[in-house]
Design a protein around this motif. Structure first.
Motif, PDB file in Angstrom:
ATOM      1  N   VAL A  92       0.844  -1.154  -0.015  1.00  0.00           N
ATOM      2  CA  VAL A  92      -0.172  -0.147   0.132  1.00  0.00           C
ATOM      3  C   VAL A  92       0.873   1.461   0.169  1.00  0.00           C
ATOM      4  O   VAL A  92       1.851   1.436   0.966  1.00  0.00           O
ATOM      5  N   TYR A  93       0.619   1.843  -0.996  1.00  0.00           N
ATOM      6  CA  TYR A  93       1.636   3.183  -1.166  1.00  0.00           C
ATOM      7  C   TYR A  93       0.717   4.414  -0.482  1.00  0.00           C
ATOM      8  O   TYR A  93      -0.388   4.629  -1.017  1.00  0.00           O
ATOM      9  N   LEU A  94       1.387   5.312   0.414  1.00  0.00           N
ATOM     10  CA  LEU A  94       0.770   6.279   1.005  1.00  0.00           C
ATOM     11  C   LEU A  94       1.351   7.566   0.801  1.00  0.00           C
ATOM     12  O   LEU A  94       2.633   7.775   0.673  1.00  0.00           O
ATOM     13  N   CYS A  95       0.503   8.512   0.419  1.00  0.00           N
ATOM     14  CA  CYS A  95       0.884   9.898   0.179  1.00  0.00           C
ATOM     15  C   CYS A  95       0.970  10.762   1.527  1.00  0.00           C
ATOM     16  O   CYS A  95       0.338  10.499   2.520  1.00  0.00           O
ATOM     17  N   ASN A  96       2.079  11.474   1.621  1.00  0.00           N
ATOM     18  CA  ASN A  96       2.448  12.331   2.891  1.00  0.00           C
ATOM     19  C   ASN A  96       2.526  13.760   2.342  1.00  0.00           C
ATOM     20  O   ASN A  96       3.301  13.988   1.477  1.00  0.00           O
ATOM     21  N   GLN A 116      -3.391   0.694  -3.343  1.00  0.00           N
ATOM     22  CA  GLN A 116      -2.803  -0.665  -3.427  1.00  0.00           C
ATOM     23  C   GLN A 116      -1.997  -0.678  -4.697  1.00  0.00           C
ATOM     24  O   GLN A 116      -2.588  -0.472  -5.920  1.00  0.00           O
ATOM     25  N   VAL A 117      -0.673  -1.225  -4.816  1.00  0.00           N
ATOM     26  CA  VAL A 117      -0.012  -1.488  -5.851  1.00  0.00           C
ATOM     27  C   VAL A 117       0.535  -3.032  -5.716  1.00  0.00           C
ATOM     28  O   VAL A 117       1.169  -3.298  -4.640  1.00  0.00           O
ATOM     29  N   THR A 118       0.281  -3.735  -6.506  1.00  0.00           N
ATOM     30  CA  THR A 118       0.270  -5.173  -6.728  1.00  0.00           C
ATOM     31  C   THR A 118       1.261  -5.449  -8.036  1.00  0.00           C
ATOM     32  O   THR A 118       0.679  -5.226  -9.005  1.00  0.00           O
TER      33      THR A 118
END
Length: 121
Positions: A92-96, A116-118
């Motif tokens: 799971v890629y999260l932006c900050n 989600q990146v798979t």
């Protein structure tokens, strides 16, 4: 007061590419540094890349030379171009974003909901 909306995640094969986007929206705020983190099941969150308001960047060694982080200050949007994706990049890629309400001198770290990146082998 500030929301981060992410998009661009999905399922790709190893060696493929994805471009993630994250837009900050709200009222009466400014954005300083922005970045991308990722978290795989059973693992702790790790930094992927960051970009300062002036454009300087920092990358994790594991993605350097494959990922590129950019931003559009006029749109309060940060992007992550991911090339040559590997199965171990599945997470799971999260932006900050470090945001500052215009009425204060404090800086708050805000997080997106994650996308989600798979990467399949």
């Amino acid at each position: 007061q500030v929301q981060l909306v992410e998009s661009g995640g999905g399922l790709v094969q190893a060696g493929g590419s994805l471009r993630l986007s994250c837009a900050a929206s709200g009222s009466a705020f400014s954005v300083n540094a922005m970045g991308w983190y990722r978290q795989a099941p059973g693992n702790e969150r790790e930094l992927v890349a960051t970009i300062a308001s002036g454009g300087s960047t920092n990358y994790a060694d594991s993605v350097k030379d494959r990922f590129t982080i950019t931003r559009d200050n006029a749109k309060n949007t940060v992007y992550l171009q991911m090339n040559l994706l590997k199965p171990k990049g599945t997470a799971v890629y999260l932006c900050n974003a470090d945001v500052c309400p215009l009425s204060t001198r404090r800086v708050y770290k805000n997080w997106g909901q994650g996308t989600q990146v798979t990467v399949s082998s």
